[in-house]
Write a protein that holds these residues in place. Structure first.
Motif, short mmCIF file in Angstrom:
data_model
loop_
_atom_site.label_atom_id
_atom_site.label_comp_id
_atom_site.label_asym_id
_atom_site.label_seq_id
_atom_site.Cartn_x
_atom_site.Cartn_y
_atom_site.Cartn_z
N LYS A 179 0.84 -1.19 0.00
CA LYS A 179 0.00 0.00 0.00
C LYS A 179 0.88 1.25 0.00
N LYS A 180 0.23 2.37 -0.29
CA LYS A 180 0.89 3.66 -0.22
C LYS A 180 -0.03 4.62 0.52
N THR A 181 0.53 5.41 1.42
CA THR A 181 -0.27 6.36 2.18
C THR A 181 0.60 7.54 2.59
N HIS A 182 -0.01 8.60 3.06
CA HIS A 182 0.77 9.75 3.52
C HIS A 182 1.34 9.50 4.92
N VAL A 183 0.49 8.94 5.81
CA VAL A 183 0.92 8.71 7.20
C VAL A 183 0.64 7.26 7.57
N LEU A 184 1.65 6.58 8.08
CA LEU A 184 1.50 5.24 8.64
C LEU A 184 1.53 5.34 10.16
N ILE A 185 0.54 4.76 10.81
CA ILE A 185 0.47 4.71 12.27
C ILE A 185 0.70 3.26 12.69
N VAL A 186 1.70 3.03 13.53
CA VAL A 186 2.02 1.69 14.00
C VAL A 186 1.55 1.56 15.45
N GLY A 187 0.54 0.70 15.66
CA GLY A 187 -0.01 0.49 17.00
C GLY A 187 -1.48 0.83 17.06
N GLY A 188 -2.30 -0.17 17.46
CA GLY A 188 -3.74 0.01 17.46
C GLY A 188 -4.36 0.11 18.83
N GLY A 189 -3.68 0.80 19.75
CA GLY A 189 -4.28 1.12 21.04
C GLY A 189 -4.96 2.47 20.96
N ILE A 190 -5.26 3.05 22.13
CA ILE A 190 -6.00 4.31 22.16
C ILE A 190 -5.27 5.43 21.43
N THR A 191 -3.95 5.49 21.56
CA THR A 191 -3.20 6.57 20.92
C THR A 191 -3.25 6.46 19.40
N GLY A 192 -2.99 5.26 18.89
CA GLY A 192 -3.02 5.08 17.44
C GLY A 192 -4.39 5.37 16.85
#
Length: 432
Positions: free
Chosen positions: A21-34
């Motif tokens: 995939k391609k995206t502008h922002v990758l977020i690693v971590g699916g807790g409350i912060t992510g």
């Protein structure tokens, strides 16, 4: 046992990544912060993807006591002394804005959101409470000294801040996450500038947010020295009194109280991960003494990343990593701190100034007494000639008899008896 938040929640699920995939922002971590970061970015029209190695909200987030408050122990008098009036004002302003954002979002998500008064109490004198009350008032918060008649034991008093909140965190987060671009069961195997490698494809991106509780990259930022982890425990008691508020001891190793429906959540037994502490035994002894007719219906444990100076690290991962960001070190106050993280990082991602970013900058001074403690613990862990050893940085693991796990006293990684990873910063299982 699992926390009470897991039972009965209407969970949303997401497919794993199956191709690049391609995206502008990758977020690693699916807790409350992510999840909050993904929500904020999507709301602003920023293209993003969140990847979670397991299931969202399946790590530390599910084990919170879910208090939403600007009161973070007795912190404000310390902030004024350490950082000055201006930065203390920014810290409290950030917490106030985070609380207001929860208030706005909870109106549209059924999550048992309730306004509650917040108390930080002391059992050994009023002096620190008086200083904290004065500090809060200087910062524009209507704090007051109060008694604690709802608690079953005597205290010297408490600092009271009214109209804070509590909620069901997983109902809130699953309600928020349902329309977000999330991939579950998608472990990041390697991170490089503007690219992540997963088991089933790569993700090209312009910017990356590391929201993995304890940062997983050792190469930058020195987080293995700037953070340690603190373990704490919760009992859910049925048949105990309603304390009608949220209470926490000013001491890091004291007790906390809040109700959820007909349950009292009693927290405490805290200690540095990998060290000895009160654990569940302390809470069970307290419950037998003060709530003899109550029944324990759930119990669980959690751990928190603690910083050198009591302020989270939110912002650029390190000075030299312009497109890599982090949010960590919430010092047991993850609800408001996660929302502050999302507000700050959404601005920084878009190249906007954020009024709070300077207070939480991860690149601020490390010259605090806790640095020497963390360094000594790491050295001792590395030099201890026993096995098994943590795959994170090679420290000797300690066996946790209470929870039947192997814990790292250096940085807080935890493993099952058979070596399966429970908590990071380690990223892989360990052969025991």
């Amino acid at each position: 046992m699992n926390s009470i938040w897991i039972d009965g929640v209407e969970r949303v699920t997401f497919a794993p990544l199956t191709k690049s995939k391609k995206t502008h922002v990758l977020i690693v971590g699916g807790g409350i912060t992510g999840i909050l970061c993904a929500y904020m970015l999507k709301r602003r029209g920023v293209d993003c993807i969140l990847v979670e190695a397991d299931k969202i909200c399946h790590g530390i987030t599910k084990n919170t006591t879910a208090k939403i408050t600007l009161q973070h122990g007795l912190i404000y008098d310390k902030l004024i002394k350490q950082f000055g009036q201006e930065k203390a004002e920014l810290y409290v302003a950030a917490q106030l804005e985070a609380c207001r954002e929860y208030d706005r979002l909870a109106k549209d998500i059924p999550c048992d959101y309730e306004k509650k008064d917040s108390y930080v109490y002391s059992i050994d004198g009023l002096s620190k409470l008086e200083k904290e009350t004065s500090a809060l008032r200087e910062l524009g918060v209507a704090a007051e000294l109060s008694c604690t008649d709802s608690l079953p034991f005597n205290t010297a008093g408490a600092v009271l801040v009214r109209d804070q909140a509590q909620f069901h965190p997983l109902k809130f987060l699953h309600g928020l996450a349902k329309d977000l671009p999330i991939y579950e069961n998608t472990k990041v195997l390697e991170l490089m500038p503007r690219k992540a490698i997963t088991e089933h494809g790569s993700i090209d991106c312009e910017k990356i947010i590391i929201a993995t509780h304890f940062p997983i990259l050792n190469k930058h930022g020195g987080y293995f020295l700037k953070l340690y982890q603190h373990r704490s425990y919760v009992l859910a008691l049925k048949g105990a009194q309603d304390v009608d508020g949220m209470y926490v001891d000013k001491s890091e190793t004291g007790l906390s109280f809040r109700n959820y429906q007909d349950l009292l959540l009693l927290g405490g037994g805290s200690h540095r991960t990998g060290k000895n502490g009160g654990s569940f035994n302390e809470l069970e002894d307290f419950a037998r003494k003060y709530y003899p007719k109550a029944k324990i219906v759930n119990r669980w444990a959690t751990q928190d990343c603690m910083t050198l100076d009591g302020v989270p690290y939110i912002g650029q991962y390190a000075k030299q990593t312009q497109d890599l960001f982090v949010a960590t070190g919430f010092n047991k106050w993850g609800m408001s701190s996660a929302m502050v993280s999302a507000m700050i990082l959404a601005d920084l991602i878009q190249g906007k100034d954020n009024p709070f970013s300077s207070v939480f900058s991860p690149s601020r001074s490390m010259l605090r007494p806790q640095l020497a403690v963390n360094s000594l613990e790491s050295l001792m862990g590395i030099l201890t000639p026993t096995t098994p050893r943590c795959p994170h940085l090679g420290c000797a693991l300690k066996y946790n008899k209470q929870e039947h796990s192997w814990d790292c006293p250096c940085h807080g990684s935890r493993f099952t008896e058979s070596g399966e990873l429970i908590d990071n910063p380690a990223t892989d299982d360990k052969k025991i």
